[in-house]
Design a protein around this motif. Structure first.
Motif, mmCIF file in Angstrom:
data_model
loop_
_atom_site.group_PDB
_atom_site.id
_atom_site.type_symbol
_atom_site.label_atom_id
_atom_site.label_comp_id
_atom_site.label_asym_id
_atom_site.label_seq_id
_atom_site.Cartn_x
_atom_site.Cartn_y
_atom_site.Cartn_z
ATOM 1 N N ILE A 1 0.837 -1.207 0.000
ATOM 2 C CA ILE A 1 0.000 0.000 0.000
ATOM 3 C C ILE A 1 0.866 1.249 0.000
ATOM 4 C CG2 ILE A 1 -1.618 1.346 1.402
ATOM 5 C CD1 ILE A 1 -2.716 -1.413 2.407
ATOM 6 N N ASN A 2 1.924 1.254 0.817
ATOM 7 C CA ASN A 2 2.646 2.504 1.056
ATOM 8 C C ASN A 2 3.878 2.709 0.204
ATOM 9 O OD1 ASN A 2 1.182 3.974 3.163
ATOM 10 N ND2 ASN A 2 1.405 2.028 4.236
ATOM 11 N N ALA A 3 4.354 1.657 -0.430
ATOM 12 C CA ALA A 3 5.507 1.824 -1.317
ATOM 13 C C ALA A 3 5.051 2.011 -2.760
ATOM 14 C CB ALA A 3 6.453 0.624 -1.207
ATOM 15 N N ASP A 4 3.751 2.052 -2.939
ATOM 16 C CA ASP A 4 3.189 2.319 -4.260
ATOM 17 C C ASP A 4 3.572 3.711 -4.721
ATOM 18 O OD1 ASP A 4 1.715 0.272 -5.350
ATOM 19 O OD2 ASP A 4 -0.090 1.508 -5.496
ATOM 20 N N TYR A 5 4.014 3.834 -5.934
ATOM 21 C CA TYR A 5 4.313 5.168 -6.449
ATOM 22 C C TYR A 5 3.014 5.941 -6.648
ATOM 23 C CZ TYR A 5 6.640 8.874 -8.866
ATOM 24 O OH TYR A 5 7.124 10.104 -9.201
ATOM 25 N N ARG A 6 3.044 7.246 -6.298
ATOM 26 C CA ARG A 6 1.798 8.018 -6.392
ATOM 27 C C ARG A 6 1.286 8.148 -7.816
ATOM 28 N NH1 ARG A 6 3.694 13.386 -4.126
ATOM 29 N NH2 ARG A 6 5.516 12.527 -5.110
ATOM 30 N N ILE B 1 17.442 -3.833 3.233
ATOM 31 C CA ILE B 1 17.787 -2.567 2.579
ATOM 32 C C ILE B 1 17.830 -2.681 1.057
ATOM 33 C CG2 ILE B 1 20.279 -3.018 2.778
ATOM 34 C CD1 ILE B 1 20.687 0.011 3.155
ATOM 35 N N THR B 2 17.205 -1.691 0.391
ATOM 36 C CA THR B 2 17.478 -1.498 -1.038
ATOM 37 C C THR B 2 17.986 -0.071 -1.306
ATOM 38 O OG1 THR B 2 15.265 -0.743 -1.740
ATOM 39 C CG2 THR B 2 15.618 -3.129 -1.647
ATOM 40 N N VAL C 1 7.624 7.285 5.529
ATOM 41 C CA VAL C 1 8.755 7.831 4.762
ATOM 42 C C VAL C 1 9.565 6.687 4.155
ATOM 43 C CG1 VAL C 1 10.947 9.080 4.938
ATOM 44 C CG2 VAL C 1 8.917 9.962 6.122
ATOM 45 N N LYS C 2 9.810 5.656 4.961
ATOM 46 C CA LYS C 2 10.699 4.578 4.529
ATOM 47 C C LYS C 2 10.085 3.717 3.421
ATOM 48 C CE LYS C 2 12.866 2.731 8.256
ATOM 49 N NZ LYS C 2 14.175 3.168 8.728
ATOM 50 N N THR C 3 8.757 3.517 3.485
ATOM 51 C CA THR C 3 8.116 2.760 2.406
ATOM 52 C C THR C 3 8.064 3.608 1.136
ATOM 53 O OG1 THR C 3 5.988 3.419 3.350
ATOM 54 C CG2 THR C 3 6.742 1.186 3.814
ATOM 55 N N ALA C 4 7.876 4.916 1.282
ATOM 56 C CA ALA C 4 7.866 5.782 0.089
ATOM 57 C C ALA C 4 9.209 5.686 -0.632
ATOM 58 C CB ALA C 4 7.567 7.231 0.483
ATOM 59 N N ILE C 5 10.295 5.736 0.144
ATOM 60 C CA ILE C 5 11.625 5.658 -0.473
ATOM 61 C C ILE C 5 11.807 4.292 -1.132
ATOM 62 C CG2 ILE C 5 14.111 5.631 0.016
ATOM 63 C CD1 ILE C 5 13.483 7.787 2.192
ATOM 64 N N ALA C 6 11.333 3.248 -0.480
ATOM 65 C CA ALA C 6 11.405 1.907 -1.085
ATOM 66 C C ALA C 6 10.697 1.892 -2.434
ATOM 67 C CB ALA C 6 10.777 0.870 -0.155
ATOM 68 N N GLY C 7 9.593 2.646 -2.527
ATOM 69 C CA GLY C 7 8.821 2.673 -3.761
ATOM 70 C C GLY C 7 9.315 3.703 -4.761
ATOM 71 N N GLY C 8 10.424 4.379 -4.446
ATOM 72 C CA GLY C 8 10.954 5.389 -5.361
ATOM 73 C C GLY C 8 10.065 6.622 -5.453
ATOM 74 N N ASP C 9 9.311 6.881 -4.397
ATOM 75 C CA ASP C 9 8.326 7.960 -4.390
ATOM 76 C C ASP C 9 8.886 9.159 -3.618
ATOM 77 O OD1 ASP C 9 6.123 9.591 -4.191
ATOM 78 O OD2 ASP C 9 4.874 8.136 -3.130
ATOM 79 N N ALA C 10 9.025 10.300 -4.286
ATOM 80 C CA ALA C 10 9.542 11.519 -3.637
ATOM 81 C C ALA C 10 8.435 12.147 -2.801
ATOM 82 C CB ALA C 10 10.047 12.498 -4.692
ATOM 83 N N ASN C 11 7.958 11.408 -1.824
ATOM 84 C CA ASN C 11 6.767 11.807 -1.090
ATOM 85 C C ASN C 11 7.131 12.746 0.052
ATOM 86 O OD1 ASN C 11 4.362 11.867 0.392
ATOM 87 N ND2 ASN C 11 3.765 9.905 -0.498
ATOM 88 N N ASP D 1 15.652 2.018 3.675
ATOM 89 C CA ASP D 1 14.227 1.975 3.364
ATOM 90 C C ASP D 1 13.557 0.782 4.058
ATOM 91 O OD1 ASP D 1 15.636 0.227 1.747
ATOM 92 O OD2 ASP D 1 14.502 0.663 -0.070
ATOM 93 N N LEU D 2 12.232 0.750 4.011
ATOM 94 C CA LEU D 2 11.444 -0.332 4.627
ATOM 95 C C LEU D 2 10.800 -1.118 3.502
ATOM 96 C CD1 LEU D 2 10.032 -1.838 6.946
ATOM 97 C CD2 LEU D 2 8.382 0.022 7.075
ATOM 98 N N THR D 3 11.212 -2.374 3.395
ATOM 99 C CA THR D 3 10.881 -3.139 2.191
ATOM 100 C C THR D 3 10.233 -4.474 2.519
ATOM 101 O OG1 THR D 3 12.978 -4.324 2.228
ATOM 102 C CG2 THR D 3 12.969 -2.174 1.122
ATOM 103 N N HIS D 4 9.789 -5.138 1.462
ATOM 104 C CA HIS D 4 9.311 -6.511 1.629
ATOM 105 C C HIS D 4 10.400 -7.392 2.251
ATOM 106 C CE1 HIS D 4 5.398 -6.177 -0.179
ATOM 107 N NE2 HIS D 4 5.900 -5.536 -1.212
ATOM 108 N N GLY D 5 11.658 -7.085 1.961
ATOM 109 C CA GLY D 5 12.747 -7.856 2.546
ATOM 110 C C GLY D 5 12.738 -7.794 4.066
ATOM 111 N N TYR D 6 12.454 -6.614 4.621
ATOM 112 C CA TYR D 6 12.369 -6.477 6.083
ATOM 113 C C TYR D 6 11.276 -7.383 6.641
ATOM 114 C CZ TYR D 6 11.952 -4.386 10.721
ATOM 115 O OH TYR D 6 11.908 -4.200 12.070
#
Lengths: 415, 415
Positions: free
Chosen positions: A409-414, B289-290, B319-329, B401-406
């Motif tokens: 849900i949260n790592a989805d790109y906006r 980590i990715t 914040v950490k899931t956004a970074i995992a998703g490459g999202d400049a949130n 970042d916070l990822t599926h790996g975590y």
């Protein structure tokens, strides 16, 4: 937007039917602020004389609507509520307050009240200017259409990515007269772009002066909504407002001016029970939830310490991932107790999973059997009980597990 | 145990060759405490006169070895270090301290010193009694085998589920004489069962009295290891110890008694640089980590406030899931600043991703271009810069970042 999250496994089978609250009417609209094909604008219209109390986010970067509500709560008078979903009007600079003022002016004109008696809440994307032109012109028409029985529609209009609407009801007696309390809220299920904003609106016909109501609401919020955590993040927009129309006075309900008035006890208990139910519904719709977790802390130095310890457990990614994995990892609970910063004595600490004692007097319980606890951990609803063994402080915290669904849900790109 | 996590993409290509530290020798063994087919026991032997300083976890449920080290640090004298991996000897009740005492006695006999000059650290599973019988008998033999050039073996023996060993070196001059500082650590990569315990051991031949060394270490730890966060959880076992053998005195290095002695400046800078390198290596081996993330906070009320804001950002799951998703949130960064509880003014806040200004004066920067920031977010190393605009406080925090790996690593059943 990403694809919608699957519905929470804890969604109730249906929305409850709730009685009317004299002096409260709602209308909703599809303003197309961000979402298409669903309602995203709610107008609440209240009888003259309505009092209001509330609790707002403690964020230092709170949104313009929250700033506005803080001003309105000082006077404690309300005639209207405007809620939009899709855009939080947060971190929108000076434009943010301009939008709020335009909205308040439009609602005030529609309802016939001073702008200061209009309360406003916005939820959705942060940092995008919210154009009042998208919805302010609709408020006049909504005021004309507002109906006393639109509770289901109202509860749905405030949702963002909640997977189910959240509505509850109670009755209470004040001086022998029955009053109604209805409430709905939205919680922790925003896919995009930002955060688990919590909005909760409660309505009653009880005649209670704003300062007395404020005392009840603040006390109860501390033990309900302030004990729910999904990921420990604090929204810029969290808002809990309780509106009391006072219409029950027409049925000879006594007016309550002081929070210490003994006639308020039944109402206070009913309000607390309602807020507790709504808070639990928020946790049960936590992003990616597969397990609902209740953390009961007792024996802490005081209630405040108990709550901090409960939240430290409920916010620990290591505890939450263990629960997701069905792992009775009480070592991580010990760790979370230790990091809370509150008084704790390792050798007096005991931990139960459900009724099963797993740790006692600073070590693994002699009766501990891994298979028994592993079986318990398969249940959908898990209770962690922690006894600090040093005082009388207690608290209950509600949360959910931390799963791949949360990351999805949260790592989805906006986009 | 689950299958091992894949190696961090930030693992260095090779372990550095480090010079010897006069007065320091190591030996390692496979004691089979929990892991098979790898070393899990380290003995460090130090020259007579070695001084020690350190920083220990602030957890209220800290382990027996941490309790033991706290006592030893009062005297500041050290002749031996025993580290085991596989079992943290935490939450093990009275048995925990019994194991520590047996270990200290055995090491003291092997090295020829009082037990109080033996330092002990344990990392691994919590709540399982650690049987000293598994390894105490090996210490005599290890003391005989200890070698001055066993740094790589030492760095590997303390690992749990770290995906790479972490070793660094510096030199510094004190009164014109060159001294060596070597250090190794283990970090945030424990699959089972518990937590990202951080252990760090540093060794120098500089002649520095323990109280002076303590001042340097505490100050530097605050700006290095205490600025690393993986998931905000605090281990029961975190330990940083710095041993100073004083052997450089034989090369006419002046002995330093006071932390304010100006001759210590170069050493203090080198120690800080070493701790910083090791702390960053811990973040670069964060579970799952990715992306490696550096958070630079400036303009806060003071340095302490800056660090709390940096940690609030670095600990935010959103914040950490956004970074995992490459999202400049950046809206989530605003949220995290707001929740830190430190002074902040929404309308003075500015946020950069790398050098790109994304938010300024309380709203989205007029120059903001989504494509430009999205491209930046594809990089493996991300820098978030936050300027509060209200003071001179600054801090740097490192995280991942916070990822599926975590989730994979931590939701694994212990079995």
């Amino acid at each position: 937007m990403g694809k919608p999250a699957p519905p929470s496994p804890f969604a109730p089978a249906s929305l409850p039917d709730v009685p009317l609250v004299p002096g409260v009417r709602f209308a909703t609209a599809e303003a197309g602020i961000r979402y298409q094909g669903r309602t995203d604008l709610l107008l609440g219209v209240f009888a003259p004389g309505t009092e209001v109390a509330g609790v707002l986010t403690r964020s230092k970067t709170r949104s313009a609507p929250v700033d506005w509500c803080a001003i309105g709560l000082r006077d404690g008078k309300a005639r209207a509520l405007v809620v939009n979903s899709g855009n939080a009007n947060a971190f929108t600079g000076k434009k943010g307050m301009e939008t709020v003022v335009i909205t308040a002016d439009a609602a005030a004109a529609a309802v016939g009240c001073p702008p200061g008696e209009v309360f406003i809440a916005s939820t959705g994307v942060i940092g995008e200017p919210l154009d009042a032109g998208k919805f302010a012109h609709l408020l006049g028409k909504l005021a004309g259409e507002a109906k006393a029985d639109a509770w289901h529609a109202a509860a749905r209009a405030v949702m963002t990515t909640d997977t189910f609407p959240k509505l509850a009801t109670r009755t209470a007696k004040i001086g022998g007269v029955e009053v109604v309390i209805n409430g709905f809220c939205k919680g922790a299920g925003m896919i995009q772009p930002d955060m688990a904003t919590m909005l909760c609106f409660v309505f009653t016909d009880a005649p209670i002066a704003a300062p007395a109501l404020q005392t009840l609401v603040a006390d109860s919020a501390d033990r309900t909504f302030n004990c729910v955590t999904i990921d420990g993040d604090t929204s810029t927009s969290d808002t809990l407002l309780v509106f009391a129309t006072g219409e029950a006075e027409k049925r000879d309900c006594p007016r309550i001016a002081e929070p210490t008035d003994p006639r308020i006890a039944d109402f206070a208990a009913a309000l607390h029970s309602l807020l507790r139910e709504l808070a639990i519904l928020v946790a049960k719709d936590g992003e990616g939830i597969t397990k609902f977790v209740t953390i009961e802390v007792e024996g802490a130095e005081d209630d405040r310490a108990a709550r901090r310890i409960g939240l430290a457990i409920g916010n620990s990614p290591l505890v939450k991932t263990a629960i997701a994995g069905g792992d009775a990892n009480w070592g991580r609970v010990v760790m979370a107790v230790g990091k809370a910063g509150e008084a704790a004595d390792r050798d007096k600490l005991s931990i139960r999973f459900g009724d099963i004692l797993v740790a006692h007097e600073g070590e693994r319980a002699p009766t501990y059997r891994e298979e028994e606890v592993a079986l318990y951990m398969q249940r959908p609803e898990i209770v962690l009980r922690v006894d600090l063994g040093i005082g009388d402080g207690r608290a209950t915290v509600w949360t959910c597990d931390l799963t791949h669904g949360y990351i999805d849900i949260n790592a989805d790109y906006r986009s």
